[in-house]
Design a protein around this motif. Structure first.
Motif, PDB file in Angstrom:
ATOM      1  N   SER A  86      24.989  13.312   4.732  1.00 48.60           N
ATOM      2  CA  SER A  86      24.564  13.826   6.046  1.00 48.60           C
ATOM      3  C   SER A  86      25.433  14.992   6.481  1.00 48.60           C
ATOM      4  CB  SER A  86      24.669  12.732   7.117  1.00 48.60           C
ATOM      5  OG  SER A  86      23.796  11.691   6.823  1.00 48.60           O
ATOM      6  N   ILE A  87      26.755  14.850   6.283  1.00 49.31           N
ATOM      7  CA  ILE A  87      27.635  15.900   6.800  1.00 49.31           C
ATOM      8  C   ILE A  87      27.678  17.127   5.896  1.00 49.31           C
ATOM      9  CG2 ILE A  87      29.060  14.338   8.190  1.00 49.31           C
ATOM     10  CD1 ILE A  87      31.158  14.417   6.030  1.00 49.31           C
ATOM     11  N   SER A  88      27.069  17.000   4.712  1.00 57.18           N
ATOM     12  CA  SER A  88      26.982  18.185   3.858  1.00 57.18           C
ATOM     13  C   SER A  88      25.941  19.161   4.400  1.00 57.18           C
ATOM     14  CB  SER A  88      26.632  17.786   2.425  1.00 57.18           C
ATOM     15  OG  SER A  88      25.282  17.394   2.369  1.00 57.18           O
ATOM     16  N   HIS A  89      25.244  18.762   5.461  1.00 56.88           N
ATOM     17  CA  HIS A  89      24.209  19.628   6.037  1.00 56.88           C
ATOM     18  C   HIS A  89      24.756  20.618   7.058  1.00 56.88           C
ATOM     19  CE1 HIS A  89      20.770  17.740   4.103  1.00 56.88           C
ATOM     20  NE2 HIS A  89      21.443  16.615   4.219  1.00 56.88           N
ATOM     21  N   GLY A  90      26.080  20.697   7.154  1.00 59.37           N
ATOM     22  CA  GLY A  90      26.657  21.733   8.021  1.00 59.37           C
ATOM     23  C   GLY A  90      27.243  21.198   9.306  1.00 59.37           C
ATOM     24  N   GLU A  91      28.057  22.052   9.923  1.00 68.49           N
ATOM     25  CA  GLU A  91      28.830  21.711  11.128  1.00 68.49           C
ATOM     26  C   GLU A  91      27.968  21.050  12.208  1.00 68.49           C
ATOM     27  OE1 GLU A  91      32.021  21.896  12.313  1.00 68.49           O
ATOM     28  OE2 GLU A  91      32.537  22.188  10.207  1.00 68.49           O
ATOM     29  N   SER A  92      26.799  21.661  12.468  1.00 67.83           N
ATOM     30  CA  SER A  92      26.001  21.198  13.601  1.00 67.83           C
ATOM     31  C   SER A  92      25.565  19.745  13.435  1.00 67.83           C
ATOM     32  CB  SER A  92      24.781  22.090  13.772  1.00 67.83           C
ATOM     33  OG  SER A  92      23.977  21.995  12.627  1.00 67.83           O
ATOM     34  N   ARG A  93      25.486  19.294  12.190  1.00 68.81           N
ATOM     35  CA  ARG A  93      25.011  17.922  11.952  1.00 68.81           C
ATOM     36  C   ARG A  93      26.152  16.909  11.958  1.00 68.81           C
ATOM     37  NH1 ARG A  93      20.163  19.811  12.746  1.00 68.81           N
ATOM     38  NH2 ARG A  93      19.117  20.769  10.995  1.00 68.81           N
ATOM     39  N   ILE A  94      27.379  17.388  11.786  1.00 71.00           N
ATOM     40  CA  ILE A  94      28.489  16.446  11.613  1.00 71.00           C
ATOM     41  C   ILE A  94      28.673  15.575  12.848  1.00 71.00           C
ATOM     42  CG2 ILE A  94      31.003  16.246  11.277  1.00 71.00           C
ATOM     43  CD1 ILE A  94      30.853  18.627   9.413  1.00 71.00           C
ATOM     44  N   GLU A  95      28.634  16.186  14.013  1.00 70.93           N
ATOM     45  CA  GLU A  95      28.862  15.409  15.231  1.00 70.93           C
ATOM     46  C   GLU A  95      27.750  14.374  15.413  1.00 70.93           C
ATOM     47  OE1 GLU A  95      29.376  17.735  18.733  1.00 70.93           O
ATOM     48  OE2 GLU A  95      29.531  15.948  20.004  1.00 70.93           O
ATOM     49  N   TRP A  96      26.523  14.781  15.176  1.00 67.56           N
ATOM     50  CA  TRP A  96      25.382  13.869  15.334  1.00 67.56           C
ATOM     51  C   TRP A  96      25.545  12.663  14.406  1.00 67.56           C
ATOM     52  CZ3 TRP A  96      19.548  15.663  14.652  1.00 67.56           C
ATOM     53  CH2 TRP A  96      18.712  14.617  15.084  1.00 67.56           C
ATOM     54  N   ALA A  97      25.813  12.956  13.136  1.00 70.11           N
ATOM     55  CA  ALA A  97      25.961  11.860  12.167  1.00 70.11           C
ATOM     56  C   ALA A  97      27.166  10.983  12.508  1.00 70.11           C
ATOM     57  CB  ALA A  97      26.097  12.432  10.756  1.00 70.11           C
ATOM     58  N   SER A  98      28.234  11.602  12.990  1.00 67.76           N
ATOM     59  CA  SER A  98      29.449  10.836  13.308  1.00 67.76           C
ATOM     60  C   SER A  98      29.226   9.903  14.491  1.00 67.76           C
ATOM     61  CB  SER A  98      30.611  11.767  13.670  1.00 67.76           C
ATOM     62  OG  SER A  98      30.809  12.689  12.656  1.00 67.76           O
ATOM     63  N   GLU A  99      28.393  10.357  15.436  1.00 71.95           N
ATOM     64  CA  GLU A  99      28.164   9.558  16.654  1.00 71.95           C
ATOM     65  C   GLU A  99      27.071   8.511  16.475  1.00 71.95           C
ATOM     66  OE1 GLU A  99      29.678   9.867  19.802  1.00 71.95           O
ATOM     67  OE2 GLU A  99      31.123  11.109  18.732  1.00 71.95           O
ATOM     68  N   ALA A 100      26.273   8.650  15.415  1.00 69.20           N
ATOM     69  CA  ALA A 100      25.027   7.878  15.318  1.00 69.20           C
ATOM     70  C   ALA A 100      25.219   6.367  15.390  1.00 69.20           C
ATOM     71  CB  ALA A 100      24.285   8.256  14.038  1.00 69.20           C
ATOM     72  N   TYR A 101      26.342   5.863  14.870  1.00 68.97           N
ATOM     73  CA  TYR A 101      26.510   4.406  14.805  1.00 68.97           C
ATOM     74  C   TYR A 101      27.732   3.916  15.580  1.00 68.97           C
ATOM     75  CZ  TYR A 101      22.693   4.735  11.543  1.00 68.97           C
ATOM     76  OH  TYR A 101      21.447   4.979  10.996  1.00 68.97           O
ATOM     77  N   LYS A 102      28.256   4.730  16.492  1.00 70.40           N
ATOM     78  CA  LYS A 102      29.433   4.347  17.299  1.00 70.40           C
ATOM     79  C   LYS A 102      29.159   3.124  18.173  1.00 70.40           C
ATOM     80  CE  LYS A 102      32.911   7.109  16.482  1.00 70.40           C
ATOM     81  NZ  LYS A 102      32.866   8.561  16.582  1.00 70.40           N
ATOM     82  N   LEU A 103      28.010   3.118  18.856  1.00 67.88           N
ATOM     83  CA  LEU A 103      27.712   1.984  19.744  1.00 67.88           C
ATOM     84  C   LEU A 103      27.440   0.710  18.942  1.00 67.88           C
ATOM     85  CD1 LEU A 103      25.555   3.719  22.517  1.00 67.88           C
ATOM     86  CD2 LEU A 103      27.830   2.732  22.776  1.00 67.88           C
ATOM     87  N   HIS A 104      26.875   0.873  17.766  1.00 64.84           N
ATOM     88  CA  HIS A 104      26.615  -0.298  16.912  1.00 64.84           C
ATOM     89  C   HIS A 104      27.945  -0.954  16.530  1.00 64.84           C
ATOM     90  CE1 HIS A 104      23.272   2.506  16.496  1.00 64.84           C
ATOM     91  NE2 HIS A 104      22.503   1.509  16.090  1.00 64.84           N
ATOM     92  N   GLU A 105      28.923  -0.106  16.237  1.00 64.37           N
ATOM     93  CA  GLU A 105      30.251  -0.620  15.855  1.00 64.37           C
ATOM     94  C   GLU A 105      30.871  -1.378  17.034  1.00 64.37           C
ATOM     95  OE1 GLU A 105      32.782   2.241  13.918  1.00 64.37           O
ATOM     96  OE2 GLU A 105      33.598   0.481  12.878  1.00 64.37           O
ATOM     97  N   LYS A 106      30.731  -0.804  18.219  1.00 60.08           N
ATOM     98  CA  LYS A 106      31.337  -1.402  19.411  1.00 60.08           C
ATOM     99  C   LYS A 106      30.770  -2.798  19.698  1.00 60.08           C
ATOM    100  CE  LYS A 106      32.055  -0.214  24.285  1.00 60.08           C
ATOM    101  NZ  LYS A 106      31.834   0.838  25.302  1.00 60.08           N
TER     102      LYS A 106
END
Ligand SMILES: CC(C)(COP(=O)(O)OP(=O)(O)OC[C@H]1O[C@@H](n2cnc3c(N)ncnc32)[C@H](O)[C@@H]1OP(=O)(O)O)[C@@H](O)C(=O)NCCC(=O)NCCS
Length: 185
Positions: A86-106
């Protein structure tokens, strides 16, 4: 005839197609399609096909509910194999992919399982989403899994109404995301 059944290997392409076209987004780029599939779809059908169900119309998958039953197990494989793509798709995607499962973890202790659900537009609002939720809820409860959750956008009125209608409770609103959970056992 339209029915709900367990995911089978032959459904792979139909599930990916549905993932990309449930909101009439016909003009998405190939790069964005790859990002979406890597971030939200492929883990589940590759690794937990037994926890996935589809809407079948004459042999064709036209909707799905896909699930990871244990967040920690999901995270190990997801981080190694899918997040890296996912993050190989460039800077703009990194934040989205990084945030995608934060609430699930919590919320993983109360809701160890999480899901994604999508149905092609011409099959929506016919009760099929509700049937997918029932099929998955019964399946997870039979395995003794105590809760299932998901996140969606606060602006996705259809999804917000849908989850409330089928017994999910709002857990938290974080920025533009809203987490819903359902206790199963
Ligand atoms: C969300 C989705 C899975 C629901 O599945 P569905 O089969 O359409 O839903 P059902 O027919 O089982 O349930 C209908 C309920 O969903 C909600 N809903 C469905 N479409 C709606 C719409 N256009 N506007 C408002 N609420 C809507 C309502 O609560 C509705 O109940 P009602 O008809 O009594 O008002 C499906 O509409 C979909 O794939 N949407 C596009 C992709 C998406 O948003 N996925 C979820 C991302 S988290």
């Amino acid at each position: 005839m339209v029915s709900i059944r367990k995911y089978e290997e032959k459904d792979y392409e139909g599930v990916c197609y549905t993932c990309l076209h449930s909101e009439d987004d016909d003009d998405i780029t190939e790069e964005f399609a790859e990002f979406v599939l890597n971030t939200f779809c492929r883990y589940y059908i590759d690794n937990e096909p037994e926890n996935c169900f589809v809407v079948d119309d004459d042999g064709q998958a036209v909707g799905y509910i896909i699930c990871a039953e244990n967040f920690d197990e999901f995270k190990k494989i997801y981080d190694e194999e899918y997040f890296t793509r996912s993050i190989s798709h460039g800077e703009s995607r990194i934040e989205w992919a990084s945030e995608a499962y934060k609430l699930h973890e919590k919320y993983k202790d109360t809701y160890p399982a999480h899901l994604h659900i999508d149905i092609l537009p011409q099959y929506q609002r016919m009760g099929l989403g509700g049937k997918l939720v029932s099929a998955l809820s019964d399946h997870l409860a039979a395995k003794g899994i105590k809760g299932v959750m998901l996140t969606t956008g606060t602006k996705n009125v259809t999804a917000n109404n849908f989850y409330r209608k089928y017994g999910f409770e709002e857990i938290e609103i974080y920025d533009t995301d809203i987490a819903f959970g359902k206790k199963l056992v």
